[in-house]
Write a protein that holds these residues in place. Structure first.
Motif, PDB file in Angstrom:
ATOM      1  N   VAL A   1       0.890  -1.121   0.139  1.00 42.01           N
ATOM      2  CA  VAL A   1       0.147  -0.035  -0.142  1.00 42.01           C
ATOM      3  C   VAL A   1       0.716   1.177  -0.236  1.00 42.01           C
ATOM      4  O   VAL A   1       1.827   1.228   0.691  1.00 42.01           O
ATOM      5  N   PHE A   2       0.630   2.028  -0.778  1.00 48.80           N
ATOM      6  CA  PHE A   2       1.368   3.473  -1.159  1.00 48.80           C
ATOM      7  C   PHE A   2       0.863   4.566  -0.414  1.00 48.80           C
ATOM      8  O   PHE A   2      -0.622   4.638  -0.650  1.00 48.80           O
ATOM      9  N   ASN A   3       1.280   5.393   0.193  1.00 47.43           N
ATOM     10  CA  ASN A   3       0.737   6.767   0.959  1.00 47.43           C
ATOM     11  C   ASN A   3       1.398   7.823   0.618  1.00 47.43           C
ATOM     12  O   ASN A   3       2.447   7.911   0.927  1.00 47.43           O
ATOM     13  N   SER A   4       0.587   8.890   0.032  1.00 45.00           N
ATOM     14  CA  SER A   4       1.122  10.251  -0.186  1.00 45.00           C
ATOM     15  C   SER A   4       0.460  11.080   0.858  1.00 45.00           C
ATOM     16  O   SER A   4      -0.473  11.901   0.277  1.00 45.00           O
ATOM     17  N   PRO A   5       0.506  11.369   2.215  1.00 40.03           N
ATOM     18  CA  PRO A   5      -0.163  12.282   3.041  1.00 40.03           C
ATOM     19  C   PRO A   5       0.124  13.833   2.955  1.00 40.03           C
ATOM     20  O   PRO A   5      -0.580  14.697   3.365  1.00 40.03           O
TER      21      PRO A   5
END
Length: 302
Positions: A26-30
């Motif tokens: 899972v990739f996350n760009s917050p």
């Protein structure tokens, strides 16, 4: 409420997902969100350009190749200056608000002291965001209507991934100013060494060591200078979700902004395309690591 007022035409965050998830990542760009609500800008003493200094510009685009690989990408549209989901839910500076903050708020964290709490006080090199103190309910609304749903979504993605594959790997995607220094000065130039990437794993606590070293080696083999945990070892997201003994691995990646963006104008550099291609290859290689890299903690326990 903040969601109803500030995000009437733009969703605060979204999941970019493949038709079928094929890999346990899972990739996350917050921090790459760049929709600044008009009322928020009216509260600010900064203009629409200067307020973007803490934004991880285009990081969600740089990691977009994760989706065709078969992994979901969660990306924020709200900006970090508005709300920082890479903090505890209630890291609040009491001096920012008209009313007293709740007793359960963490008012003494290092991040609050630096002006970078859940609702940030500053951007960039210490520029104040707001013209005056805020009503406390402004912060609480952002936390209730955006922060908590964001983390619920991220937690659900990871739980679903582990249920499907037996383990889940979170790659938390960020950028950093080019002025970040690393290690000893260069022996030839006597200038500070500056990394292209920093891989953060909370000093080995948030993921398998093999995952961290694989990421470092892949990037180094592409010719990049890579630091490990210094000065960024991973924020709240990496620390909170990285539970390798429970088959949840979390790794933070920081990219030097000078590799792809003009830090003054925030325009993409011609090198953006090269970095995009390199990251696509990096993700393809990283997500192809064998299962034993991630399951060995479980095997050791058995």
């Amino acid at each position: 409420m903040s969601l109803q007022r500030d995000f009437q035409t733009v969703v605060p965050f979204e999941v970019c997902a493949p038709a079928q998830q094929r890999i346990p990542f899972v990739f996350n760009s917050p921090h790459s969100g760049h929709y600044y609500p008009p009322e928020f800008l009216q509260q600010s003493r900064l203009d629409a350009h200067d307020i973007r200094q803490s934004e991880d510009c285009y990081v969600d685009e740089l990691f977009a190749s994760a989706v065709p690989l078969g992994a979901p990408l969660l990306r924020a549209h709200f900006p970090r200056a508005y709300l920082d989901v890479n903090r505890e839910p209630y890291e609040l500076d009491p001096k920012m608000f008209n009313e007293p903050v709740p007793s359960y708020a963490n008012i003494r964290s290092v991040r609050v002291a630096g002006g970078l709490g859940t609702v940030a006080k500053i951007v960039g090199e210490g520029q104040d965001i707001y013209k005056s103190r805020l009503p406390l309910n402004e912060a609480m609304d952002r936390i209730e209507t955006i922060y908590k749903p964001y983390h619920h979504q991220l937690g659900q993605l990871l739980s679903d991934t582990r249920a499907q594959f037996g383990y889940a790997v979170l790659i938390d995607c960020h950028s950093m100013p080019s002025g970040v220094e690393w290690g000893e000065p260069n022996s030839l130039t006597n200038q500070p060494s500056r990394p292209d990437f920093i891989i953060g794993d909370r000093f080995g606590r948030s993921c398998s060591d093999a995952l961290s070293w694989a990421a470092i080696e892949l990037l180094q083999n592409m010719g990049y200078h890579v630091a490990h945990n210094k000065p960024y070892a991973g924020g709240y997201i990496t620390e909170h979700y990285g539970r390798p003994h429970r088959d949840f691995h979390a790794l933070q990646i920081e990219i030097n902004r000078a590799l792809y963006v003009n830090e003054t104008s925030l325009e993409r550099l011609p090198s953006f395309a090269t970095l995009y291609r390199d990251l696509a290859q990096f993700m393809a290689d990283l997500t192809a690591l064998p299962d034993y890299v991630f399951l060995r903690h479980q095997q050791a326990a058995e």
